[in-house]
Motif scaffolding. Structure first.
Motif, short mmCIF file in Angstrom:
data_model
loop_
_atom_site.label_atom_id
_atom_site.label_comp_id
_atom_site.label_asym_id
_atom_site.label_seq_id
_atom_site.Cartn_x
_atom_site.Cartn_y
_atom_site.Cartn_z
N GLY A 154 -15.70 -18.38 26.54
CA GLY A 154 -14.48 -17.63 26.84
C GLY A 154 -13.40 -18.54 27.40
N GLY A 207 -10.99 -19.57 31.73
CA GLY A 207 -11.76 -20.64 31.08
C GLY A 207 -10.96 -21.93 30.99
N VAL A 218 -17.42 -16.74 31.00
CA VAL A 218 -16.20 -16.11 31.54
C VAL A 218 -15.52 -15.24 30.48
N MET A 223 -24.90 -11.34 25.44
CA MET A 223 -24.66 -12.35 24.42
C MET A 223 -25.24 -13.71 24.82
P1 NDP Z 1 -8.71 -13.73 29.00
O1 NDP Z 1 -8.48 -12.48 28.21
O2 NDP Z 1 -7.58 -14.66 29.20
O3 NDP Z 1 -9.91 -14.57 28.35
C1 NDP Z 1 -11.06 -13.98 27.82
C2 NDP Z 1 -11.61 -14.91 26.76
O4 NDP Z 1 -12.84 -14.37 26.29
C3 NDP Z 1 -10.66 -15.06 25.58
O5 NDP Z 1 -10.38 -16.42 25.38
C4 NDP Z 1 -11.40 -14.42 24.41
O6 NDP Z 1 -11.19 -15.20 23.24
C5 NDP Z 1 -12.87 -14.47 24.86
N1 NDP Z 1 -13.62 -13.33 24.33
C6 NDP Z 1 -13.29 -12.02 24.43
N2 NDP Z 1 -14.20 -11.27 23.78
C7 NDP Z 1 -15.11 -12.12 23.26
C8 NDP Z 1 -16.27 -11.95 22.46
N3 NDP Z 1 -16.68 -10.74 22.07
N4 NDP Z 1 -16.97 -13.06 22.11
C9 NDP Z 1 -16.56 -14.30 22.51
N5 NDP Z 1 -15.46 -14.52 23.25
C10 NDP Z 1 -14.74 -13.44 23.62
O7 NDP Z 1 -9.31 -13.24 30.39
P2 NDP Z 1 -9.42 -14.05 31.74
O8 NDP Z 1 -9.81 -15.45 31.46
O9 NDP Z 1 -8.24 -13.79 32.56
O10 NDP Z 1 -10.68 -13.26 32.39
C11 NDP Z 1 -11.93 -13.28 31.73
C12 NDP Z 1 -12.91 -12.34 32.40
O11 NDP Z 1 -13.29 -12.84 33.68
C13 NDP Z 1 -12.39 -10.93 32.72
O12 NDP Z 1 -12.42 -10.08 31.58
C14 NDP Z 1 -13.34 -10.47 33.80
O13 NDP Z 1 -14.45 -9.81 33.21
C15 NDP Z 1 -13.79 -11.77 34.45
N6 NDP Z 1 -13.29 -11.88 35.82
C16 NDP Z 1 -14.19 -12.01 36.86
C17 NDP Z 1 -13.76 -12.11 38.15
C18 NDP Z 1 -14.73 -12.25 39.28
O14 NDP Z 1 -14.38 -11.90 40.41
N7 NDP Z 1 -15.92 -12.78 39.05
C19 NDP Z 1 -12.33 -12.05 38.48
C20 NDP Z 1 -11.47 -11.98 37.31
C21 NDP Z 1 -11.95 -11.89 36.05
P3 NDP Z 1 -11.24 -14.53 21.78
O15 NDP Z 1 -10.31 -13.37 21.80
O16 NDP Z 1 -10.84 -15.65 20.87
O17 NDP Z 1 -12.66 -14.12 21.57
#
Ligand code: NDP
Length: 308
Positions: free
Chosen positions: A151, A156, A202, A212
């Protein structure tokens, strides 16, 4: 003129609550289920907005009892608990708080990577117990090791930027190749894991990413900072117990706040209570976005950070 009634479900920093109270008639949902039901019985029909977070958001049964609901403003990024499809069908707007927490969550990922690899928690316990180095095996180096990022979104990429200072070669997997980065792309989570010493997860939660991650090499360390559901937790516990992977640093679990007994007892695991964004600075910024989105909606302005 009377202020719109809003329901606050989940904790908000005091000065965020003050701001909400200045603009809205605020009803704070009690934690006890029976008290919460009583509050909804009393005010549910008046509620036009919800201020909540990605973990404590009201579920459909409660949303059904808020017939005038127009907007749910969540403090957090994850939308997996926000019932976005349901909200869409009812025309309820949903907002979240991207970007403002990116740096803290990336810092926490690096912290978990170092703490797990260098056995910080075990070492701390040792020193407090007067055991010093007794029983502590040599750790593994972090600098120069291969980092896999599952991610490569906002967080990331912030992790990758930090890892570059540790001279770590970086690989990533997500659904789309990012043409703006020179990191190595892998076509599957399994291929990425097989080629990584550290795997940081992430990706968002939800059905598409459910369990996954189910593989990593014997020297590998898993860091999960995304959502607990993305990792096959029983398989992870088995691999940790049998020494088929080196360790895990987990900010998120599959069934929070419940912690499997096995994870509590394993020395090669570092656990954190889903607190990667929990700094004063970031929680205030997240809360401010919740306030600003609600104000924008009720003033008839464009939402700052709508979901979707
Ligand atoms: P973004 O939307 O910027 O990034 C998410 C990434 O995940 C994208 O690059 C996307 O790429 C990839 N992704 C999404 N779905 C899939 C899939 N099915 N398979 C593979 N890759 C996938 O979000 P952020 O980086 O801002 O945040 C990511 C996550 O972190 C949040 O959704 C949340 O769940 C988690 N988080 C956790 C926190 C904590 O306190 N621990 C705090 C904040 C966030 P692509 O579309 O190319 O697949």
């Amino acid at each position: 003129m009377s202020h719109p009634d809003i329901l606050v479900a989940g904790r908000m920093p005091p000065n965020v609550l003050d701001q909400l109270e200045a603009s809205f008639t605020v009803h704070c949902l009690p934690e006890a289920a029976d008290e919460a039901q009583m509050m909804i019985d009393a005010v549910g029909e008046r509620i036009r907005g919800v201020a909540t977070n990605a973990v404590q958001a009201p579920q459909i049964e409660m949303l059904e009892r808020l017939p005038r609901l127009e907007i749910m403003a969540s403090s957090g990024i994850g939308t997996d608990a926000l019932n976005v499809d349901y909200a869409g069908k009812r025309g309820i707007h949903v907002t979240n708080t991207p970007d403002v927490l990116t740096d803290d969550v990336a810092d926490a990922a690096i912290m978990l990577m170092l703490a797990t690899s260098r056995q910080l928690v075990l070492a701390d316990r040792n020193v407090r117990a007067g055991c010093w180095l007794k029983g502590l095996s040599l750790a593994r180096r972090v600098s120069g090791k291969r980092l896999g990022i599952l991610g490569l979104g906002r967080i990331g990429q912030a992790i990758a930027k930090r890892a570059a200072a540790f001279d770590m070669p970086i690989g990533y997997h997500q659904r789309h190749i990012n043409p703006d980065v020179s990191y190595t792309y892998y076509h599957s989570p399994t291929a990425l894991a097989a080629d990584s010493d550290f795997l940081v997860v992430v990706v968002p939660g939800g059905s598409e990413t459910d369990r996954m991650v189910d593989a990593l090499g014997p020297e590998g360390i898993l860091v999960n900072i995304g959502r607990g559901t993305t990792v096959d937790e029983p398989a992870l516990i088995e691999a940790l117990t049998e020494g088929r992977i080196r360790g895990a640093g987990l900010d998120v679990l599959a069934d929070e706040p419940n912690v499997p007994d096995a994870l509590r007892t394993l020395d090669n695991v570092v656990l954190a209570p889903h607190y990667a964004s929990a700094t004063v600075e970031t929680r205030l910024a997240m809360g401010q976005l919740v306030v600003d989105n609600l104000r924008a909606h009720f003033d008839g302005r464009t939402l700052l950070t709508p979901v979707g």
